[in-house]
Design an enzyme around this catalytic site. Structure first.
Site, PDB file in Angstrom:
ATOM      1  N   SER A 193       7.993   5.843  -0.769  1.00 42.48           N
ATOM      2  CA  SER A 193       8.707   5.414  -1.976  1.00 42.48           C
ATOM      3  C   SER A 193       8.497   6.626  -3.212  1.00 42.48           C
ATOM      4  O   SER A 193       7.397   7.013  -3.032  1.00 42.48           O
ATOM      5  CB  SER A 193       8.415   3.964  -2.417  1.00 42.48           C
ATOM      6  N   GLU A 253       9.428   3.632   4.645  1.00 46.99           N
ATOM      7  CA  GLU A 253       8.788   3.981   3.499  1.00 46.99           C
ATOM      8  C   GLU A 253       7.228   3.158   3.792  1.00 46.99           C
ATOM      9  O   GLU A 253       7.004   1.931   4.055  1.00 46.99           O
ATOM     10  CB  GLU A 253       9.367   3.711   2.104  1.00 46.99           C
TER      11      GLU A 253
END
Length: 551
Positions: free
Chosen positions: A468, A442
């Site tokens: 995210s 992420e």
């Protein structure tokens, strides 16, 4: 019962002896054996309160006439794993957890499972295991944390910590204020407060009918969460007695309900990959184009942190998932009435739901006619890529900029931290996909730093990695094919012009096909960063993000 394979008949005398050694009474040998797959760990705020929920579930199982067994599975917090090598293990942990649950349930012939989960990869992992096993299952998501507060201002994890780093580096706040925000942004246990991946997947689990009503939004510190845990324990015994399995609840229509809800609430981009993987585990034909199809129909009717100020607490108070579904059902856009683990159908649950339309808009008065998520195609991503439309300012829906290329997240972060990124740039971070990372990290650190430095509307970020659920700004992820598989993202050079058109769902490198073909001839073969261990095995077996990054 499946558990008869380990507890019935003379031949299983040794098995019963071992079970009695574990504390099972002779009377309870005739009860359904229910596993509680718990992802408790005091490493993660989203999971640190699960010991109490385990107890509530266990009490419910025994009250319902079952025999409970708790076993543990791994859990990783993406926030803590963010920005370093540990993030490479986050997405791969999804399949590891699913394997663990499957292995214990099959090895001990459990009759049913309560899947106690909360954070980003753990919830989809539990659902993947449920679909593989196809034995009665119910999911308990442990709930969101309460919002923080400092100097009479509401705080969330993203805005109070990750984006605060950018503000500090930009000189907007001093070190003392940064430390105040750090201390106050996460005041309780629970998953982070906004519509990030953990809470997105909790909501979609409830939409799919795999958890009890209001489970997704009930706070981790609330008595309601404890009651839901207890009631889930009772209900799993009923599911076993009636042999109601995940395949009786989740099918193509159920997953399409989840897609519709996902788009309407502006969920995390990661949900696309997880729903594809859940579908694959159940042998259901779901494709990335299904998201694109619904994305052209569904309006966004809810907007939470990080794209807006409301949190999961406010969503819960406004009616939660049943209220969201009520407004979508009333709009008659294609939501189907499906079975759920609670015994009531989707429509029955939503029929009497309270709805605060100030937060959860009616479909004829949406926040935007644009969906929460979008699938983009073009010569930069022939097999598709994903963006969180709900996190992009509408003034940036068409963006053309100049490429600055980095072959890992760390190099991009160095450039950002040292003011080497300027208005009009398109940051390209590649070799961070499922295979190339390996692990598809992420990118919350660079995206939060962009916003914190005031570049959220003037700089774009494109990656074959992922984001995210807390990401906002002009961010495009899951680029397929990834660089490690020879995707065109590997061919981009500094100075190339890149055009992102959210309105038309396109993303293109503004160079000719002949030029791309010429560059491909000079492209060096990919060499994996990992030569041994779990990530090496993962990199050899993982598929691309457009197929759910399944192994």
């Amino acid at each position: 019962m499946r558990s008869d394979n380990i507890k019935k008949g003379i031949a299983h005398t040794p098995h019963r002896g071992l079970l009695m050694a574990a504390g099972v009474s002779r009377k309870n040998m005739d009860s359904p054996f229910i596993g509680i797959a718990s992802s408790f760990t005091d490493l993660i705020p989203g999971h640190a309160g699960m010991r109490d929920l385990e107890r509530q579930i266990e009490k419910g199982i025994h009250s319902g006439g079952g025999q409970a067994f708790i076993f543990g599975v791994p859990a990783i917090c993406d926030g803590i794993a963010m920005g370093h090598n540990g993030m490479r293990y986050s997405l791969p942990s999804r399949d590891l957890i699913a394997d663990c649950v499957e292995t214990v349930a099959q090895g001990h012939q459990l009759d049913g499972l309560v899947l106690l989960t909360n954070c980003d990869k753990i919830t989809p992992a539990m659902l993947i295991a449920a679909m593989r096993l196809d034995i009665p299952c119910i999911v308990v998501t442990a709930g969101p944390m309460l919002e923080g507060e400092s100097r009479c201002s509401k705080l969330t994890m993203i805005k109070g910590s990750f984006e605060a780093v950018g503000k500090f580096r930009n000189g907007e706040i001093d070190e003392n204020r940064l430390l105040e925000l750090e201390e106050e942004s996460c005041p309780t246990i629970g998953s982070c407060q906004g519509m990030y991946t953990a809470n997105t997947m909790a909501c979609l689990t409830e939409v799919m009918g795999m958890s009890l009503p209001l489970c997704a939004t009930s706070s981790a510190v609330s008595s309601k969460k404890r009651r839901i845990a207890f009631e889930s324990g009772i209900q799993i015994v009923n599911l076993v007695k009636n042999n109601i399995k995940p395949s009786d609840i989740i099918d193509k229509e159920t997953l399409e309900n989840a897609i519709i809800a996902d788009l309407a609430l502006g969920g995390s981009t990661n949900s696309i990959m997880h729903l594809l993987a859940i579908a694959n585990a159940g042998g259901i034909n779901l494709k990335i184009d299904d998201f694109d199809k619904w994305g052209k129909i569904v309006h966004q009717i809810l907007k939470l942190d990080p794209a807006a100020s409301p949190t999961m607490t406010e969503f819960h108070n406004a009616g939660g998932v049943p209220a969201l579904m009520k407004n979508l059902i009333d709009a008659n856009i294609g939501v189907k009435d499906k079975n759920t683990v609670c015994g009531y159908s989707t429509f029955e649950i939503s029929k009497e739901a309270f709805v605060n339309n100030d937060l959860i808009k009616t479909y004829d008065n949406p926040i935007t006619t644009k969906p929460g998520l979008g699938i983009l195609y073009g010569n930069l991503a022939p097999d598709g890529c994903v963006t969180k439309i709900s996190g992009i300012d509408e003034s940036c829906y068409v963006f053309e900029g100049t490429a600055k290329c980095f072959d890992c997240e760390e190099d991009a972060m160095f450039a950002l931290e040292n003011d080497k990124i300027n208005d009009g740039d398109v940051i390209v971070i590649r070799y961070e996909g499922p295979k190339g990372g390996p692990g598809m990290r992420e990118m919350l650190a660079p995206t939060s730093l962009l916003v914190g430095k005031g570049l959220g509307k003037t700089v774009a970020l494109v990656t074959d990695g992922r984001f995210s659920g807390g990401t906002r700004g002009i961010c495009i992820g899951h680029v397929c094919p990834e660089a490690a598989n020879g995707g065109n993202i590997a061919l981009i050079k500094d100075g190339d012009k890149i055009k992102i058109d959210v309105n038309n769902r396109t993303i293109n490198i503004l160079v000719t096909d002949d030029e791309l073909d010429a560059r491909r001839k000079d492209l060096k073969p990919f060499v994996s960063k990992c030569k041994s261990g779990y990530l090496s095995k993962y990199a050899r077996t993982v598929q691309d993000a457009s197929h759910g990054a399944i192994v």
